[in-house]
Design a protein around this motif. Structure first.
Motif, PDB file in Angstrom:
ATOM      1  N   TYR A  75      73.181 109.633 -25.830  1.00  0.00           N
ATOM      2  CA  TYR A  75      72.170 108.687 -25.364  1.00  0.00           C
ATOM      3  C   TYR A  75      71.079 109.462 -24.630  1.00  0.00           C
ATOM      4  N   ASP A  95      75.742 108.299 -12.343  1.00  0.00           N
ATOM      5  CA  ASP A  95      76.370 108.734 -13.590  1.00  0.00           C
ATOM      6  C   ASP A  95      77.587 107.865 -13.927  1.00  0.00           C
ATOM      7  N   ASN A  99      77.879 105.356 -17.197  1.00  0.00           N
ATOM      8  CA  ASN A  99      78.932 105.606 -18.184  1.00  0.00           C
ATOM      9  C   ASN A  99      79.838 104.395 -18.361  1.00  0.00           C
ATOM     10  N   ASN A 100      80.222 103.750 -17.275  1.00  0.00           N
ATOM     11  CA  ASN A 100      81.087 102.576 -17.385  1.00  0.00           C
ATOM     12  C   ASN A 100      80.396 101.446 -18.143  1.00  0.00           C
ATOM     13  N   LEU A 102      78.028 101.756 -20.409  1.00  0.00           N
ATOM     14  CA  LEU A 102      77.945 102.140 -21.821  1.00  0.00           C
ATOM     15  C   LEU A 102      79.300 101.998 -22.508  1.00  0.00           C
ATOM     16  N   ARG A 103      80.353 102.414 -21.847  1.00  0.00           N
ATOM     17  CA  ARG A 103      81.680 102.334 -22.463  1.00  0.00           C
ATOM     18  C   ARG A 103      82.107 100.902 -22.711  1.00  0.00           C
ATOM     19  N   ARG A 143      89.181 104.500 -25.710  1.00  0.00           N
ATOM     20  CA  ARG A 143      88.393 104.745 -24.506  1.00  0.00           C
ATOM     21  C   ARG A 143      88.989 105.842 -23.649  1.00  0.00           C
ATOM     22  N   TYR A 148      83.159 112.236 -21.496  1.00  0.00           N
ATOM     23  CA  TYR A 148      81.726 112.010 -21.327  1.00  0.00           C
ATOM     24  C   TYR A 148      81.096 113.141 -20.526  1.00  0.00           C
ATOM     25  N   ASN A 149      79.984 113.662 -21.044  1.00  0.00           N
ATOM     26  CA  ASN A 149      79.117 114.581 -20.312  1.00  0.00           C
ATOM     27  C   ASN A 149      77.944 113.826 -19.733  1.00  0.00           C
ATOM     28  N   CYS A 150      77.377 114.361 -18.672  1.00  0.00           N
ATOM     29  CA  CYS A 150      76.154 113.801 -18.094  1.00  0.00           C
ATOM     30  C   CYS A 150      75.161 114.951 -17.906  1.00  0.00           C
ATOM     31  N   TYR A 180      81.687 118.221 -15.972  1.00  0.00           N
ATOM     32  CA  TYR A 180      81.066 117.248 -16.878  1.00  0.00           C
ATOM     33  C   TYR A 180      79.671 116.802 -16.413  1.00  0.00           C
ATOM     34  N   THR A 181      79.085 117.400 -15.396  1.00  0.00           N
ATOM     35  CA  THR A 181      77.758 117.010 -14.914  1.00  0.00           C
ATOM     36  C   THR A 181      76.892 118.260 -14.829  1.00  0.00           C
TER      37      THR A 181
END
Length: 400
Positions: A75, A95, A99-100, A102-103, A143, A148-150, A180-181
């Motif tokens: 995204y 972040d 993410n939550n 979007l998931r 799920r 997930y990366n940010c 992941y960030t």
């Protein structure tokens, strides 16, 4: 997920309820030695009608189907507030919230796209975890397995890495803020294909982590089934094929450290160290080894039970054959002029004996009662006085 993506030969395919998608061929731009081909899908129009983020504009949504068996969904978001003014803790909260959201919103859409891609043949040999495949859903998006990366893209990012992280040395433009960030020192107005190429090293490491997490979850589910002895038992061969796909895809992606350019390779090695990928691989290897031993033990137990049932069936058939032979012998020996009553009695006796033998084979035997004898008490010894001669001390006095 694990699949085979053949060479692109489809111009477009229909996603029921979400319109038409037109895939194009691509490749990972950071692989300079042996490029790996991808299938690119523009999902912006598909997700625009179902995903909405307050205060955030969805600039783009893109999916890359890797030949290694993973799918990267990216995204591109533009925020109304200036995120550079936020401290790292609040940036991490933003972040997590995005993410939550979007998931929760894109799961059904991505599942529909994956189902349509598999139905049209663009994705073949889709292998899901056995516990997910047994639920009857064609293409679930797990799920828990997805990682997930940010990425925060801005010129001269003001954030400093979390002090709890070791001092990593990623490639150019990258700064690891948290596992992941990442913060990228780049113009946010750069074309989206270039930004996706820039983030490939961290995305590859995250895809490997997702593969291992999915294998951990699948192995844990197998152990739960074995511990509860639920029926039906897990398909051992399906689980083995799933694990073969896990390790083949993992090591295919692991070749990124050899095939990539020097700058992306440094970012990839730093990213996998920050997310603990090697530790996850070690844990996965141990757990799946234990699961394999448990499955072998369960299979041996089922084989033993089957052998016992087959032995009982064989004994029953032998008893029936012996009874049939005995009946033929009796009929042959008895004269034809003998009355019918003895024949019926002999026949009834043979049938009763055969039925009793069959019941004795199949009914569980009663355990004999254990008779416990009372404990033996030691016998009391009677003391007999030793006679003492007269006149000695202790001798009885003579009676008057």
């Amino acid at each position: 997920m694990h699949h085979n993506s053949p060479p692109l030969a489809i111009d477009s395919f229909q996603v029921p309820g979400h319109g038409t998608l037109r895939p194009v061929a691509g490749e990972l731009g950071t692989l300079v030695y042996n490029p790996d081909h991808t299938i690119e899908l523009d999902l912006k129009e598909v997700v625009a009608g179902v995903v909405s983020l307050p205060g955030t504009e969805i600039v783009g949504c893109h999916a890359r189907i890797l030949s290694a068996g993973s799918i990267l969904v990216t995204y591109a978001l533009r925020h109304e507030e200036d995120l550079r003014l936020l401290p790292l803790a609040e940036l991490d909260a933003v972040d997590a919230r995005v993410n939550n959201l979007l998931r929760e919103a894109d799961g059904p859409v991505l599942g529909a796209v994956l189902t349509a891609a598999a139905a049209c043949g663009m994705v073949q040999g889709l292998a899901l975890r056995p516990d997910l495949a047994s639920s009857g859903v064609a293409a679930p998006v797990d799920r828990q397995s997805a990682r997930y990366n940010c990425h925060f893209v801005t010129e001269d990012p003001p954030w400093t890495p979390d002090p709890r992280l070791p001092d990593f040395s990623p490639g150019p433009h990258c700064r690891i803020l948290l596992p992941y960030t990442y913060a990228w020192d780049r113009d946010p107005g750069t074309a989206l294909p270039e930004l996706r190429t820039m983030t490939e090293p961290t995305d590859i490491a995250t895809a490997q982590q997702s593969l291992l997490v999915g294998a951990l979850l699948g192995g844990k589910r197998i152990l739960v089934d074995l511990a509860k002895a639920e029926s039906p038992m897990t398909d051992v061969h399906a689980f083995r094929r799933f694990l073969d796909g896990v390790w083949s895809d993992y090591h295919h992606l692991d070749g990124y450290r050899i095939e990539s350019a020097q700058g992306p390779r440094a970012t990839y090695l730093a990213a996998r160290e920050s997310i603990g990928l090697d530790n996850t691989q070690e844990r996965t290897d141990k757990l799946l080894g234990y699961v394999g031993n448990s499955l072998l033990a369960a299979a041996a137990q089922r084989t033993e039970a089957l052998d016992n049932r087959l032995n009982r069936v064989a004994s029953t058939l032998a008893m029936v054959a012996a009874a049939s032979f005995s009946l033929d012998a009796v009929v042959f020996l008895l004269p034809d002029s003998s009355p019918l009553t003895p024949r019926l009695g002999i026949l009834a006796g043979l049938i009763g004996m055969t039925a009793a033998g069959i019941l004795a084979l199949f009914l569980p035997g009663r355990r004999g009662r254990r008779i416990v004898a009372p404990p033996l008490l030691p016998r009391q010894r009677r003391t007999v006085p030793v006679p003492v001669p007269e006149g000695q001390p202790g001798a009885p006095s003579p009676q008057a």
